[in-house]
Design a protein around this motif. Structure first.
Motif, mmCIF file in Angstrom:
data_model
loop_
_atom_site.group_PDB
_atom_site.id
_atom_site.type_symbol
_atom_site.label_atom_id
_atom_site.label_comp_id
_atom_site.label_asym_id
_atom_site.label_seq_id
_atom_site.Cartn_x
_atom_site.Cartn_y
_atom_site.Cartn_z
ATOM 1 N N TRP A 77 0.723 -1.153 0.235
ATOM 2 C CA TRP A 77 -0.295 0.031 0.328
ATOM 3 C C TRP A 77 0.743 1.001 0.084
ATOM 4 C CZ3 TRP A 77 -4.511 -1.641 4.490
ATOM 5 C CH2 TRP A 77 -5.305 -2.838 3.194
ATOM 6 N N ASN A 78 2.195 1.006 -0.513
ATOM 7 C CA ASN A 78 3.357 2.507 -0.349
ATOM 8 C C ASN A 78 2.961 3.036 -1.676
ATOM 9 O OD1 ASN A 78 4.872 4.007 -0.625
ATOM 10 N ND2 ASN A 78 6.132 2.994 1.113
ATOM 11 N N PRO A 79 2.694 4.252 -2.082
ATOM 12 C CA PRO A 79 2.034 4.791 -3.104
ATOM 13 C C PRO A 79 3.372 5.036 -4.294
ATOM 14 C CG PRO A 79 1.644 6.357 -1.277
ATOM 15 C CD PRO A 79 1.953 5.037 -0.923
ATOM 16 N N TRP A 80 4.618 5.539 -3.517
ATOM 17 C CA TRP A 80 5.535 5.667 -4.454
ATOM 18 C C TRP A 80 7.041 5.380 -3.960
ATOM 19 C CZ3 TRP A 80 2.995 9.619 -5.347
ATOM 20 C CH2 TRP A 80 2.244 10.201 -5.077
ATOM 21 N N THR A 81 6.626 3.402 -3.528
ATOM 22 C CA THR A 81 8.405 2.684 -3.480
ATOM 23 C C THR A 81 7.692 1.750 -3.869
ATOM 24 O OG1 THR A 81 7.517 1.877 -1.494
ATOM 25 C CG2 THR A 81 9.069 3.721 -1.587
ATOM 26 N N ALA A 82 8.464 0.260 -4.052
ATOM 27 C CA ALA A 82 8.358 -0.411 -4.526
ATOM 28 C C ALA A 82 7.236 -1.479 -4.173
ATOM 29 C CB ALA A 82 9.232 -1.906 -5.009
ATOM 30 N N GLY A 128 -0.545 13.253 -6.120
ATOM 31 C CA GLY A 128 0.650 13.957 -6.691
ATOM 32 C C GLY A 128 0.113 15.626 -6.292
ATOM 33 N N LEU A 129 -0.401 15.878 -5.225
ATOM 34 C CA LEU A 129 -0.539 16.825 -4.684
ATOM 35 C C LEU A 129 0.240 16.362 -3.243
ATOM 36 C CD1 LEU A 129 -1.570 19.981 -3.686
ATOM 37 C CD2 LEU A 129 -3.494 18.632 -2.584
ATOM 38 N N VAL A 130 0.513 15.563 -2.884
ATOM 39 C CA VAL A 130 1.776 15.113 -1.856
ATOM 40 C C VAL A 130 2.582 14.978 -1.488
ATOM 41 C CG1 VAL A 130 2.003 12.831 -0.302
ATOM 42 C CG2 VAL A 130 -0.637 13.864 -0.071
ATOM 43 N N ALA A 131 2.922 14.625 -3.463
ATOM 44 C CA ALA A 131 4.522 14.141 -3.345
ATOM 45 C C ALA A 131 4.761 16.179 -3.623
ATOM 46 C CB ALA A 131 3.985 13.553 -5.043
ATOM 47 N N PHE A 135 5.823 15.208 1.065
ATOM 48 C CA PHE A 135 5.277 14.364 2.093
ATOM 49 C C PHE A 135 5.624 12.915 1.775
ATOM 50 C CE2 PHE A 135 3.160 18.321 3.832
ATOM 51 C CZ PHE A 135 3.833 17.646 4.998
ATOM 52 N N ASP A 136 5.567 12.976 -0.090
ATOM 53 C CA ASP A 136 5.806 11.299 0.448
ATOM 54 C C ASP A 136 7.110 11.023 0.259
ATOM 55 O OD1 ASP A 136 7.749 13.297 -1.720
ATOM 56 O OD2 ASP A 136 7.234 11.859 -3.547
ATOM 57 N N ARG A 137 7.763 11.451 1.373
ATOM 58 C CA ARG A 137 9.592 11.053 1.656
ATOM 59 C C ARG A 137 9.127 10.773 3.266
ATOM 60 N NH1 ARG A 137 12.676 14.619 -2.104
ATOM 61 N NH2 ARG A 137 11.132 13.799 -3.675
#
Length: 363
Positions: A77-82, A128-131, A135-137
């Motif tokens: 459920w992590n939207p940014w990593t593998a 995309g707004l979070v990134a 806040f995506d990291r």
């Protein structure tokens, strides 16, 4: 790590001393059934699992299964990593119909349902707004976006209701759609963990994560009693006894933030402006499941003290508490009747979310 805890409230170590004093003042420190607490890791944070009346072998099996499930969901459920959701986000940009991975389906359906109830105040399609805010990291990138960047992203207006879900097939109408379910993901994982405990025959349990609590059953014949924190998380505002299957979800401005040029920016972003919502400090909601309580708390936080009661009524919330920017506490009458006051200096306005009648200030 496991230990026997003599209190009828389970808290993180940092809160133990002030809360113990509060319970002594309430006469709440008494003999109780021993409880076994184990700390797990999920979604980048600690999660405390408390079981009551469970044999050691059964407790060990439950801890192992939940640890494995939480590790799997943290990755999926992590939207940014593998992981499954990150892979789905990469493929959404094509606009072609896609098959939703089974591991993501429950999260997507829950997010769509709760976003619809919030009427857009919770919009998990704005990954995309979070990134853009960084806040995506972890830790967040301490550099706020420009107004032009925000306007460009918001003009594309990706919304969760633009995602067509037909069975296990999905299509995103807006090309800029990126899914980030935020605190819903760990909240739903906790709900599923409680469901798995029930399947294993474990009824009396409590799970706590970063101000969120999910109760099942009771603690040796006594209700689970948990704290609602003051703004900033610096101390206890009140204690509430949870019912046998109930969740307390809190969204606050101190949970994830960064400082840029002396100003604090938090991650409770208003989907309408693209900026952190500023009228609220913290919102707590009680509902039967943590997923619904967490999303409702976020929507009420964004709505702010002027409109939170309208949003609460739309989302079926009757027990909620909001701390506004000035530190005033607004609490619905239904929750007020369940609170055990801890902070006598708090100015508490009691309100009714059904009639939105004028508030009264608690003595």
């Amino acid at each position: 790590m496991s230990f026997t805890h003599p209190l009828s409230v389970v808290v993180r170590p940092a809160l133990l001393a002030p809360l113990l004093l509060a319970l002594l003042a309430l006469g709440g420190c008494r003999e109780a059934t021993p409880v076994n607490t184990t700390r797990l890791q999920a979604f980048g944070e600690s999660l405390d699992l408390t079981l009551v009346g469970v044999a050691p072998e059964q407790a060990a099996r439950a801890r192992a299964e939940l640890a494995e499930d939480l590790t799997f969901r943290t990755r999926a459920w992590n939207p940014w990593t593998a992981g499954a959701l990150a892979d789905l986000n990469r493929r959404l940009a094509t606009g072609a119909p896609l098959t939703v991975p089974p591991s993501v389906l429950a999260l997507l359906r829950t997010g769509q349902r709760l976003a619809a109830q919030s009427e857009g105040l919770y919009n998990p399609a704005l990954g995309g707004l979070v990134a853009l805010w960084g806040f995506d990291r972890i830790p967040p990138r301490a550099d706020p976006p420009t107004q032009r960047q925000l306007e460009t992203l918001l003009n594309s207006a990706p919304r969760i209701d633009q995602i067509e879900l037909d069975g296990i097939e999905i299509r995103a109408a807006a090309p800029g759609t990126q899914l980030d379910f935020g605190r819903l993901a760990p909240a739903l994982a906790v709900d599923l963990a409680i469901a798995r405990l029930h399947e294993l025959g474990i009824v009396n349990a409590l799970i706590q994560r970063d101000g969120d609590w999910r109760a099942s059953g009771d603690r040796g014949g006594q209700p689970w009693r948990v704290p609602i924190l003051r703004a900033g998380g610096s101390g206890v505002l009140a204690i509430v006894a949870l019912r046998r299957d109930e969740a307390l979800g809190t969204v606050a401005d101190h949970q994830r933030d960064f400082i840029h040029q002396g100003r604090i920016y938090h991650d409770v972003l208003d989907p309408r402006s693209g900026r952190p919502a500023r009228a609220s400090r913290a919102v707590t909601v009680l509902l039967p499941d943590l997923a619904s309580a967490t999303v409702a708390a976020r929507a009420l936080f964004v709505a702010g003290p002027e409109h939170w009661l309208e949003v609460a009524q739309r989302m079926g919330v009757t027990e909620a508490l909001l701390i506004d920017r000035s530190g005033e506490v607004h609490v619905t009458q239904a929750l007020w009747s369940r609170l055990e006051r801890i902070d006598p200096g708090a100015r508490i306005h009691r309100v009714n979310p059904i009639t939105t009648e004028a508030a009264t200030i608690a003595p």
